[in-house]
Design an enzyme around this catalytic site. Structure first.
Site, PDB file in Angstrom:
ATOM      1  CB  CYS A  23      -0.590  -0.629   1.564  1.00 34.26           C
ATOM      2  SG  CYS A  23       0.381   0.164   2.637  1.00 34.26           S
ATOM      3  CG  HIS A  81      -4.722   0.723   3.374  1.00 32.47           C
ATOM      4  ND1 HIS A  81      -4.025   0.037   2.939  1.00 32.47           N
ATOM      5  CD2 HIS A  81      -6.057   1.030   2.748  1.00 32.47           C
ATOM      6  CE1 HIS A  81      -4.386   0.467   1.714  1.00 32.47           C
ATOM      7  NE2 HIS A  81      -5.586   0.977   1.479  1.00 32.47           N
TER       8      HIS A  81
END
Length: 685
Positions: free
Chosen positions: A91, A169
């Site tokens: 990510c 994230h």
């Protein structure tokens, strides 16, 4: 394809080095600490870190949840770079690529340029596969991650390994075609937050969206949660300061040329005297009897040039006359037409310009002093015509021990003072030209100059890390108009000049000098952003670029000394001066001080950026180093010395005393707090 990607930390130094490994030039990553402050300068995009709610962040399945802000048009989605995250732990790279590949004006390098061209028009899923099939990206990604342990710990009974790990994230906020988009690789479609207002930047809207998101996640307490982090992708500040320094040095040369031209206009009779003294110098240097005193005086002046301006000012005038007399053969010659450098074994400068260097930065002066470049001193011939300012100058030179508050202002019967000559700034201009032609170099290990502004953040070079330095968004630079603040140390050149020329150092160092000084007020905002132009008639003007690409100067003329006009309190912005406006020497010296102050501040900022890059690399080496070999060697040495068994036994006994079980973790039995029914008492006493 989907194996071998490691987790990356949310660190601006890590992302900056990762951008360099991708081959991108002119980009760095800064951390944002305050969402309520406006972000200065251009920003390419934001990278936002938050705690992932789902059990696994690096799962294959992409979330299918949709809302009203999701963009589902294939034409819009495929024309931007939006890729699904199909690889675990990728990510960080996805968020960085979403910013870099969606902004123009960035030198992407061969790797990212090839990926952007190859994936043009692809679907988000196809772009995700393209990222996974790029070994250059995987190699650069893993080169900045912590090494994983070789042997995973055994799974303990009764504990879920997934639920105990906190997953984070990265997502991106990027402006695309006038609208703010949120690009999340774990969502099917990008999120459109709409356009921003006409009177604001896109960063203002992005900050509001992020603050609302943090407020919803933390129940209205955005500043009591540390599970979030925000970073900004911005232009490389090293290139910014290097370009600013080049402009400032060229403007400093222009101001020096204006001073030299002003001397030629106000005192043309000195030109003939300069020519005659040059002819005498060529004849006198031929005799060997004169060469020896000249060399001795030059050697003595070279060693004396290391003293401060206070020591020079406190030296009696009679001490200047000791030793061999240097009449006219040690004066500085005018600048040659072919641009060459005329060797001057004993350069002569006037009293108000003696022992100073306009054309070099503090660090370059140290290099010249180490190389043996010195300045000689002497007494110039007196000029026949004097005025009130020249009498003040002579008084300051001949009476250096008099306090500034008791200096005489009235004209008295004093010997004729030395007047400025047409070649006063010739040597300075030659050195400035050499400085402009030489490449820019900043010594990060050199001691800071006394008049350069230090970093506002205290740091220890041996222990501080790059993450402790802070962000450039919270330390804006001073504007040119604020450079006259007395808190900023003044340049030794202009302070000594103002003390000698005008009898006191205070007028050029006070804050209110900006109000009455036209040169600083009108040209100050342009000294670091544009190039000053000096015409043959003495007009000093900033170059302003028009829509046609041509350059038009706004003229301001440097002319004979006169008092500056009264300040205008309502004039808070820079306006165009009328044609033929003139600057006095006092105003040009104030402008020169402003330029030198900006040069010192820019050099300090550039030095700080270079130090940050060094600490980024140190942090990265500490992060990626594998300490397993060192630990194994240390444990084996303890075993060879017979100390390992005793240390293990001692550690186990300490844990037993603290009540910690060594073996398998047992589930603690909670007390039963349920209400129990009491036996009914039939009889009451």
């Amino acid at each position: 394809m989907n194996k071998g990607w490691l987790e990356l930390e949310s660190d601006p130094g890590l992302f900056t080095l990762l951008v360099e490994d991708f081959g991108v030039k002119g980009v760095q990553v800064e951390e944002i600490y305050d969402l309520q402050s406006k972000c200065p300068g251009p920003v390419y995009g934001f990278i936002f870190l938050f705690k992932w709610i789902e059990e696994r962040r690096s799962r294959r399945k992409v979330s299918t949840l949709l809302d009203d802000t999701s963009v589902m048009e294939d034409e819009v989605v495929n024309n931007m770079f939006f890729a699904h995250q199909l690889i675990p732990n990728s990510c960080a790279t996805h968020a960085l690529l979403s910013v870099l590949l969606n902004c123009g004006g960035v030198h992407l390098g061969p790797t990212l340029s090839r990926i952007k061209e190859f994936t043009k028009g692809f679907s988000p899923e196809s772009k995700g596969y393209a990222i996974g099939n790029a070994p250059e990206l995987a190699k650069a990604h893993n080169s900045h991650a912590r090494p994983e342990p070789r042997h995973l710990p055994e799974k303990q009974n009764g504990i879920s390994a997934v639920r105990t790990m906190e997953a984070f994230h990265f997502v991106s906020y990027v402006p695309i075609k006038g609208r703010l988009f949120e690009l999340d690789g774990l969502k099917v479609y990008p999120i459109d937050h709409g356009p921003w207002a006409e009177d604001e930047e896109w960063t203002d809207k992005a900050r509001r969206v992020i603050m609302e998101r943090i407020g919803l996640a933390t129940a209205g307490e955005p500043y009591h949660d540390i599970r979030f982090n925000l970073m900004a992708v911005v232009p490389d500040r090293r290139l910014k300061y290097e370009g600013k320094l080049n402009i400032l040095k060229m403007n400093r040369q222009t101001v020096l040329e204006a001073l030299q031209q002003l001397i030629r206009v106000t005192q043309p009779e000195l030109i003939q005297a300069q020519k005659s003294t040059d002819g005498q110098s060529t004849e006198e240097t031929k005799s060997p009897a004169i060469k020896a005193p000249v060399s001795q005086e030059s050697h003595r002046a070279h060693h004396g040039s290391h003293r401060s301006t206070t020591d020079l000012g406190a030296e009696p005038a009679g001490s200047l006359l000791r030793g061999p007399v240097l009449s006219a053969h040690n004066k500085s010659k005018p600048l040659p037409q072919n641009g060459g450098i005329v060797p001057a074994p004993a350069s002569r400068l006037p009293a108000f310009l003696d022992n100073h260097n306009y054309a070099k930065s503090p660090m370059q002066e140290e290099e010249d002093l180490a190389a043996g470049v010195g300045r000689s001193r002497g007494v110039p011939p007196p000029a026949p015509d004097t005025d009130e300012e020249e009498e003040e100058e002579t008084e300051n030179v001949r009476r250096p021990l008099t306090p500034p508050g008791f200096k005489r202002r009235s004209s008295e019967s004093l010997p004729p003072p030395p007047g400025p000559e047409p070649g006063v700034l010739a040597e300075k201009l030659k050195e400035t030209q050499r400085d402009l032609c030489s490449p820019l170099s900043i010594k990060t290990g050199a001691p800071t100059a006394p008049h350069s502004q230090p970093s506002p953040t205290p740091s220890n070079e041996s222990t501080d890390t790059a993450s402790e330095i802070g962000s450039a968004f919270n330390s804006p630079l001073r504007s040119p108009l604020r450079s006259a603040n007395p808190t900023r140390p003044s340049s030794p050149v202009t302070s000594h000049l103002s003390k000698v020329l005008f009898g006191e150092e205070e007028p050029l160092s006070r804050l209110d000098c900006v109000r009455y000084n036209r040169a600083v007020r009108e040209l100050g905002p342009h000294i670091s952003t544009g190039i000053l132009h000096l015409s043959k008639d003495g007009y000093l003007s900033p170059l302003s670029r028009l829509d046609t690409g041509k350059v038009s100067p706004k003229s301001h003329k440097a002319e004979e000394p006169r008092e500056s006009p009264e300040p205008d309190s309502e004039r808070n912005r820079v306006t165009e001066a009328p044609q033929g406006e003139k600057f006095s020497p006092k105003e040009l010296l104030a402008l020169l001080k402003c330029v030198e102050a900006e040069i010192s501040a820019s050099e300090a900022c550039l030095r700080e950026e270079l130090e940050k890059r060094k600490k980024f690399k140190i942090d990265d080496q500490r992060r990626t180093h594998n300490y397993d070999e060192f630990i194994c060697a240390f444990i084996s040495m303890l075993a060879q010395e017979g100390m390992l068994a005793s240390l293990v036994e001692q550690n186990i006994s300490v844990r037993r005393r603290q009540g910690v079980s060594i073996g398998r973790l047992h589930k603690q039995r909670k007390p039963d707090r349920r209400k129990r029914s009491r036996p009914y008492k039939a009889k009451r006493q």
